[in-house]
Design an enzyme around this catalytic site. Structure first.
Site, mmCIF file in Angstrom:
data_model
loop_
_atom_site.group_PDB
_atom_site.id
_atom_site.type_symbol
_atom_site.label_atom_id
_atom_site.label_comp_id
_atom_site.label_asym_id
_atom_site.label_seq_id
_atom_site.Cartn_x
_atom_site.Cartn_y
_atom_site.Cartn_z
ATOM 1 N N SER A 142 35.012 45.799 40.292
ATOM 2 C CA SER A 142 36.469 45.733 40.208
ATOM 3 C C SER A 142 37.066 45.850 41.618
ATOM 4 O O SER A 142 36.740 45.045 42.484
ATOM 5 C CB SER A 142 36.972 46.827 39.257
ATOM 6 O OG SER A 142 38.297 46.598 38.860
ATOM 7 N N MET A 143 37.928 46.830 41.869
ATOM 8 C CA MET A 143 38.460 47.008 43.213
ATOM 9 C C MET A 143 37.343 47.061 44.245
ATOM 10 O O MET A 143 37.460 46.518 45.354
ATOM 11 C CB MET A 143 39.292 48.287 43.284
ATOM 12 C CG MET A 143 39.879 48.592 44.657
ATOM 13 S SD MET A 143 40.662 50.231 44.779
ATOM 14 C CE MET A 143 39.229 51.253 45.166
#
Length: 246
Positions: free
Chosen positions: A88-89
């Site tokens: 994700s991030m």
């Protein structure tokens, strides 16, 4: 304090794997990976400031600055081949770390981007500006956090500031087309991820000049890799051509 958590140092390991957590995550997310990667890999999980055992340190709210800090901290650990895995991030930050290290002459051998839209196509999700209830709701929708746990006011007070910081960091990220990445990329995704479906994830092919970009899809939502941890680790090891061990 150190940027990395290494459950077991392995001086004999032929390769290091640096793992970057998701928004609101910490190094503990990868703790169970250390045994499963086997003796040929030394795993280092990134611990972002402002949480867990770095709770007293200022949070970083800019993705490019965070990447610079991580890349700098990695310098003493680049004496052997290494790969980056980000979820994700963490995938976007890992991409920026890879570009920085490539510029400095020490590129990773591979980048694994999990559960993330590509850097140049971030989508329109906006979560950081929601109130606390809205933030908890967004976390529950992604599937990685028990919303019931976050009903505890004391826990909310501890956790939601760095969760909000991380969402603001990734929502404020601005893609820079240069320098081009020349590192092989493997994309991993859940087939029902509401944030980064396989079609969006496949666009990572556009950010590397290092040949084909492989896409691997598992059943599941944004946190598909929790249920499929062993298969994901197996995919990483096969790609890196290191032995699959207990």
């Amino acid at each position: 304090m150190s940027w990395f958590r290494c459950v077991e140092t392995r001086p004999w390991a032929s390769l290091r794997l640096f793992c970057l957590p998701h928004a609101g995550g910490s190094a503990v997310f990868y703790r169970t990976w250390a045994r499963e990667v086997g003796p040929a890999v030394e795993l280092h999980a990134v611990q972002y400031p402002g949480r867990a055992d770095r709770m007293s340190e200022p949070m970083v709210s800019d993705a490019h600055r965070l990447a610079h800090l991580i890349a700098g901290a990695m310098a003493p650990l680049l004496d052997r081949p290494f790969a980056l895995f980000g979820h994700s991030m963490g995938a976007v930050v890992a991409y920026e770390v890879a570009r920085l290290l490539q510029e400095r002459g020490t590129p990773p051998v591979h980048l694994f981007a999990s559960g993330a839209r590509p850097p140049h196509d971030r989508g329109e999700d906006r979560v950081a500006g929601r109130d606390d209830d809205g933030l908890v709701e967004a976390l529950a929708e992604l599937g990685g956090t028990d919303a019931e746990v976050l009903r505890d006011p004391e826990l909310r007070e501890l956790v939601l500031p760095y969760v909000r910081n991380d969402f603001a960091l990734i929502e404020g990220y601005r893609y820079r087309p240069e320098p081009r990445l020349n590192v092989p990329v493997t994309v991993l995704a859940g087939d029902s991820d509401p944030h980064a479906d396989p079609g969006a994830a496949a666009k990572w092919r556009q950010v590397t000049d290092a040949g084909p970009c492989n896409v691997r899809v598992w059943p599941g939502d944004h946190f598909y890799l929790t249920a499929h941890r062993s298969e994901v680790i197996g995919e990483v090891l096969r790609t890196l051509e290191v032995p699959v061990g207990p």
